[in-house]
Design a protein around this motif. Structure first.
Motif, short mmCIF file in Angstrom:
data_model
loop_
_atom_site.label_atom_id
_atom_site.label_comp_id
_atom_site.label_asym_id
_atom_site.label_seq_id
_atom_site.Cartn_x
_atom_site.Cartn_y
_atom_site.Cartn_z
N CYS A 41 0.82 -1.21 0.00
CA CYS A 41 0.00 0.00 0.00
C CYS A 41 0.86 1.27 0.00
N LEU A 42 1.76 1.39 0.98
CA LEU A 42 2.51 2.62 1.16
C LEU A 42 3.63 2.79 0.15
N ILE A 43 4.40 1.72 -0.05
CA ILE A 43 5.59 1.82 -0.91
C ILE A 43 5.27 1.39 -2.34
N GLY A 44 4.72 0.19 -2.49
CA GLY A 44 4.50 -0.35 -3.82
C GLY A 44 3.45 0.37 -4.62
N ASN A 45 2.50 1.03 -3.95
CA ASN A 45 1.46 1.76 -4.66
C ASN A 45 1.61 3.27 -4.50
N GLY A 46 1.41 3.78 -3.28
CA GLY A 46 1.38 5.22 -3.08
C GLY A 46 2.63 5.93 -3.56
N LEU A 47 3.76 5.67 -2.89
CA LEU A 47 4.99 6.36 -3.26
C LEU A 47 5.45 5.99 -4.67
N ALA A 48 5.27 4.75 -5.05
CA ALA A 48 5.73 4.31 -6.36
C ALA A 48 4.96 5.01 -7.48
N TYR A 49 3.64 5.14 -7.34
CA TYR A 49 2.86 5.81 -8.38
C TYR A 49 3.23 7.28 -8.48
N TRP A 50 3.48 7.91 -7.34
CA TRP A 50 3.90 9.30 -7.36
C TRP A 50 5.24 9.45 -8.08
N MET A 51 6.18 8.56 -7.76
CA MET A 51 7.48 8.61 -8.43
C MET A 51 7.35 8.34 -9.91
N MET A 52 6.45 7.42 -10.29
CA MET A 52 6.24 7.11 -11.70
C MET A 52 5.68 8.31 -12.44
#
Length: 301
Positions: free
Chosen positions: A229-240
């Motif tokens: 949730c926090l790393i694989g989705n939230g932060l990752a999508y923002w970085m993408m």
């Protein structure tokens, strides 16, 4: 020549791309482990909707909540539907039928499909080098699938491969559109809306396809979903979002090659999967194909 601001944005985007590769490389292993507790579409829903709520709260706390303007609606729906729903749901379903290592390589053929997608949507030239890269990459796809040895009578195996490759195509189209889109609203402020679109669609699909889940909540499951949730989705999508905006599509595609490498190593170390020579050769061919297909393009940027 790039301005100082553009150079700063590009350096930041490269740093974020490295973090993104590490996050998604480890996330694959955790996603595979989560499937032991939760059905595949609910897995994607349970990690995206909480991340959506957290990012809305974060935007509220920092005063960065923005209602997307009309010009940004296409990128909200393209990333929300193509990446967060198309890619995530399809590969989650496919992952339950295939080993993690093989799944990672198939899913991350997405940069390979950027070449024809960029030609079709952006009218980028389909040069001899790019065609050669595409053919080499496709040979790796054929090798990893091993059609002569595949049990075509087993629908789960066939569907696992189809879901992975279709998900990769969805992501490729999302990458191409993210690069060409003229961003008005900052990516951070758009992210919760993209996640909301993706999360609501995932919830509907989960209810329709899998029904109400019956989950045995354990500490391990909470930790797995927390990372997803926090790393694989939230932060990752923002970085993408940021790297897609600030780096050429070819550079993003090449950088993402690190994800299957990390994922393959982790699947062997933590899941005990045997990599096997065909899988390793196939991964090398796919990576070589992507490099040939994109390196010429990004040097011109």
């Amino acid at each position: 020549m790039l301005t100082l601001v553009e150079q700063k944005n590009r350096r930041r985007a490269i740093f974020l791309l490295v973090l993104l590769v590490l996050s998604w490389g480890f996330n694959w292993i955790f996603a595979k482990m989560t499937l032991e507790y939760v059905s595949p579409v609910w897995v994607t829903t349970l990690r995206l909707l909480p991340a959506c709520a957290l990012f809305f709260a974060l935007c509220l706390a920092t005063g960065r909540v923005r209602v997307p303007v009309k010009a940004d609606l296409p990128v909200v729906f393209s990333i929300g539907l193509l990446h967060m729903v198309g890619f995530s749901v399809l590969v989650s379903i496919g992952l339950q039928y295939l080993p993690a290592g093989k799944s990672i390589v198939l899913a991350y053929t997405s940069p390979l499909w950027v070449v024809p997608a960029a030609w079709f949507f952006l009218r980028e030239p389909l040069t001899v080098r790019r065609l050669l890269g595409l053919l080499i990459g496709l040979s790796g796809v054929v090798l990893i699938m091993q059609p002569g040895q595949m049990d075509w009578s087993d629908p789960n195996i066939v569907l696992g491969h189809v879901f992975m490759l279709t998900g990769a195509l969805c992501w490729a189209i999302s990458i191409v559109y993210g690069r060409v889109h003229k961003w008005v609203t900052p990516p951070f402020s758009l992210l919760p809306w993209q996640m909301l679109v993706g999360g609501v669609v995932q919830l509907v699909l989960a209810l329709v396809i899998e029904g109400i889940p019956h989950i045995n909540w354990t500490l391990e499951l909470w930790l797995l979903l927390g990372f997803n949730c926090l790393i694989g989705n939230g932060l990752a999508y923002w970085m993408m979002n940021l790297v897609s905006r600030d780096l050429p599509a070819g550079v993003v595609s090449m950088g993402l090659l690190g994800v299957p490498v990390i994922g393959l190593v982790c699947s062997s170390l933590f899941l005990g999967e045997t990599l096997g020579l065909p899988l390793v050769i196939a991964a090398v061919l796919i990576i070589l194909g992507i490099v040939l297909g994109t390196v010429a393009g990004h040097k011109k940027q």
